[in-house]
Design a protein around this motif. Structure first.
Motif, PDB file in Angstrom:
ATOM      1  N   LEU A   1     -71.371  53.752 -40.448  1.00 54.10           N
ATOM      2  CA  LEU A   1     -72.828  53.881 -40.495  1.00 54.10           C
ATOM      3  C   LEU A   1     -73.414  53.467 -39.152  1.00 54.10           C
ATOM      4  CD1 LEU A   1     -75.626  54.138 -41.980  1.00 54.10           C
ATOM      5  CD2 LEU A   1     -75.343  51.743 -42.641  1.00 54.10           C
TER       6      LEU A   1
ATOM      7  N   THR B   1     -66.524  47.765 -44.050  1.00 51.17           N
ATOM      8  CA  THR B   1     -67.147  48.852 -43.299  1.00 51.17           C
ATOM      9  C   THR B   1     -67.412  48.432 -41.863  1.00 51.17           C
ATOM     10  OG1 THR B   1     -69.327  48.130 -43.999  1.00 51.17           O
ATOM     11  CG2 THR B   1     -68.283  49.841 -45.318  1.00 51.17           C
TER      12      THR B   1
ATOM     13  N   LEU C   1     -73.916  53.840 -47.549  1.00 53.53           N
ATOM     14  CA  LEU C   1     -72.464  53.635 -47.614  1.00 53.53           C
ATOM     15  C   LEU C   1     -71.914  54.059 -48.962  1.00 53.53           C
ATOM     16  CD1 LEU C   1     -72.299  50.177 -45.818  1.00 53.53           C
ATOM     17  CD2 LEU C   1     -71.526  52.371 -44.907  1.00 53.53           C
TER      18      LEU C   1
ATOM     19  N   VAL D   1     -70.324  44.241 -38.102  1.00 49.38           N
ATOM     20  CA  VAL D   1     -71.411  44.849 -37.339  1.00 49.38           C
ATOM     21  C   VAL D   1     -71.151  44.747 -35.841  1.00 49.38           C
ATOM     22  CG1 VAL D   1     -73.906  44.867 -36.929  1.00 49.38           C
ATOM     23  CG2 VAL D   1     -73.029  44.176 -39.164  1.00 49.38           C
TER      24      VAL D   1
ATOM     25  N   ILE E   1     -70.309  48.954 -39.078  1.00 50.74           N
ATOM     26  CA  ILE E   1     -71.698  49.377 -38.850  1.00 50.74           C
ATOM     27  C   ILE E   1     -72.048  49.180 -37.381  1.00 50.74           C
ATOM     28  CG2 ILE E   1     -74.123  48.959 -39.422  1.00 50.74           C
ATOM     29  CD1 ILE E   1     -73.218  48.012 -42.176  1.00 50.74           C
TER      30      ILE E   1
ATOM     31  N   VAL F   1     -78.912  50.480 -46.389  1.00 52.56           N
ATOM     32  CA  VAL F   1     -77.531  50.426 -45.883  1.00 52.56           C
ATOM     33  C   VAL F   1     -76.535  50.603 -47.028  1.00 52.56           C
ATOM     34  CG1 VAL F   1     -75.773  48.871 -44.927  1.00 52.56           C
ATOM     35  CG2 VAL F   1     -77.986  49.094 -43.794  1.00 52.56           C
TER      36      VAL F   1
END
Length: 459
Positions: free
Chosen positions: A53, A7, A124, A33, A9, A120
């Motif tokens: 996110l 992912t 997700l 991130v 973020i 978080v």
């Protein structure tokens, strides 16, 4: 997005130490991130690569987080990524507004590692399960942290956070009337990975051995299914109120429910998983009741896994000024009462008062002073007058109390006098009495019989 770890973020916050800390925590969990220090850099980061996110601070130098979300809503119609809001100075209105715009959750600073990671992952995971839907618009579980800078309250908050992170283990909160047991129950729930799921309070004083299982487990009657509290609170927490008022038979049934990881509804054929945390609250010292054979030893040990004693306000009077400020803000901002200034002399008088009703009594006094006062400043005279009036309604001469008796006999004498007085005030109506004293009728009849009170002979 097929894997939670695969992912993107984006953390948006103007405090570099906050973004660095969150980045380190989430990267340790395996997430990718990026960070942005304001709204402008956040917009550029989104254009470079759409995140899955966004962790978004409310207060930033160029634009606030709520306005930024409004811009995204206009640009994308519906948010193409999940948003979790963050703030150290947010209000309930901010949380509700953010949720209405599509925010998945609202985190308060200082952030706790466990809650951050849990929120978080939930945000997700919901994208994976429902990729075409907006995040669930639930009223946020906005945490009100117990107020006070005293060492006692600081230690208590630390213990509560440790308990919150301990999984499914049952909690027992003990403390005097008005000391804040419900507040700590909600605080523990809000800091846990259950925070986004329901928390439901059950008044056990209204239940007995005949209806406790149906209430908690639910019931099936042909095609008609009645959900029990366990289903309604699935994934969340259940507050068990007035635990000492349950009969011993009902206590045994509750112990079995707590002990089993699965259950059937009454008349049900399908085995259901029990996924709740029990938080029991009690004014009574249950260990004393166990010794006196008035409380189930088996249930006590199932409840007393993580005990937490909530202190009386007299144990931390230095927190009274902070509590006064908190309640003034609450009543002015949330209930739109007129602001009044509480000078130091007034605060000192309240600090040195003996609060029999603890924090709840202090809250009530602040509210009355705001409602009834005419001047912009609270005076010492009106505080003294109000406190004196309250004390006069409460004072019982020690000469009238059975201080020379063993505790059990003294308690029985008090209960008998109390119930007789309440019964007369209810004009001999058992239904009214049960409602007034917060007891289920079967339990009330049992209590009256044990105290040798015959309702038919009371006029």
């Amino acid at each position: 997005m097929s894997d939670l770890k695969n992912t993107n973020i984006l953390v948006v916050d103007d405090e570099e130490d906050i973004t660095d800390l969150i980045k380190d925590i989430l990267e340790d969990e395996g997430f990718t991130v990026r960070t942005a220090s304001n709204g402008t850099s956040a917009q550029k980061a989104i254009q470079d690569s759409k995140p899955d996110l966004i962790l978004l601070d409310i207060w930033m130098p160029d634009i606030d987080g709520i306005s930024l979300m409004n811009e995204w809503k206009k640009a994308y119609q519906s948010l193409p990524f999940s948003v979790v809001m963050m703030s150290g100075h947010g209000t309930l209105e901010h949380a509700i507004e953010a949720t209405k715009l599509g925010a998945f959750d609202f985190l308060e600073k200082p952030l706790t590692l466990a809650k951050l990671v849990a929120v978080v992952k939930r945000a997700l995971k919901e994208q994976i399960v429902q990729p075409t839907l907006k995040p669930q618009s639930l009223t946020p579980q906005f945490t009100i942290e117990p107020v006070g800078k005293s060492p006692l309250m600081s230690s208590l908050r630390t213990k509560a956070k440790q308990i919150a992170e301990s999984g499914n283990r049952t909690v027992l909160l003990k403390g005097e009337l008005g000391s804040g047991k419900h507040l700590f129950a909600h605080y523990i729930h809000s800091l846990s990975d259950r925070a986004h799921n329901p928390i439901i309070a059950v008044n056990l004083g209204q239940l007995n051995e005949e209806n406790i299982e149906e209430t908690l487990l639910g019931k099936e009657d042909g095609s008609l299914i009645t959900q029990g509290i366990l289903e309604q609170a699935n994934g969340g927490s259940i507050i068990l109120e007035n635990i000492a008022q349950l009969s011993l038979e009902a206590q045994d049934k509750l112990a079995n429910i707590i002990n089993n990881n699965e259950y059937f509804r009454i008349n049900g054929k399908n085995l259901l998983a029990k996924e709740v945390r029990f938080i029991a609250i009690s004014r009574d010292d249950l260990s004393v009741l166990v010794d006196e054979k008035e409380f189930s030893e088996a249930l006590y040990y199932k409840l007393n896994i993580l005990p937490l004693d909530i202190p009386s306000l007299s144990a931390h009077p230095e927190d009274v000024p902070d509590l006064i400020a908190f309640y003034i803000h609450h009543f002015v901002e949330e209930e739109h009462l007129q602001y009044r200034h509480f000078p130091i002399a007034v605060q000192n008088r309240l600090r040195n008062h003996t609060w029999h009703g603890n924090v709840q009594e202090l809250k009530s006094i602040v509210q009355q002073l705001l409602v009834l006062g005419k001047s912009e400043e609270v005076t010492l005279n009106e505080v003294n007058e109000l406190l004196t009036k309250k004390s006069q309604t409460r004072v019982i001469s020690e000469d009238l109390l059975p201080l020379d008796l063993p505790l059990r006999e003294a308690r029985e004498q008090f209960e008998k006098a109390y119930l007789l007085a309440q019964f007369k005030s209810c004009e001999g109506n058992i239904a009214k009495l049960a409602d007034k004293v917060g007891m289920e009728r079967t339990n009330l009849y049992r209590k009256l019989k044990s105290l040798d009170i015959d309702p038919k002979k009371i006029s």
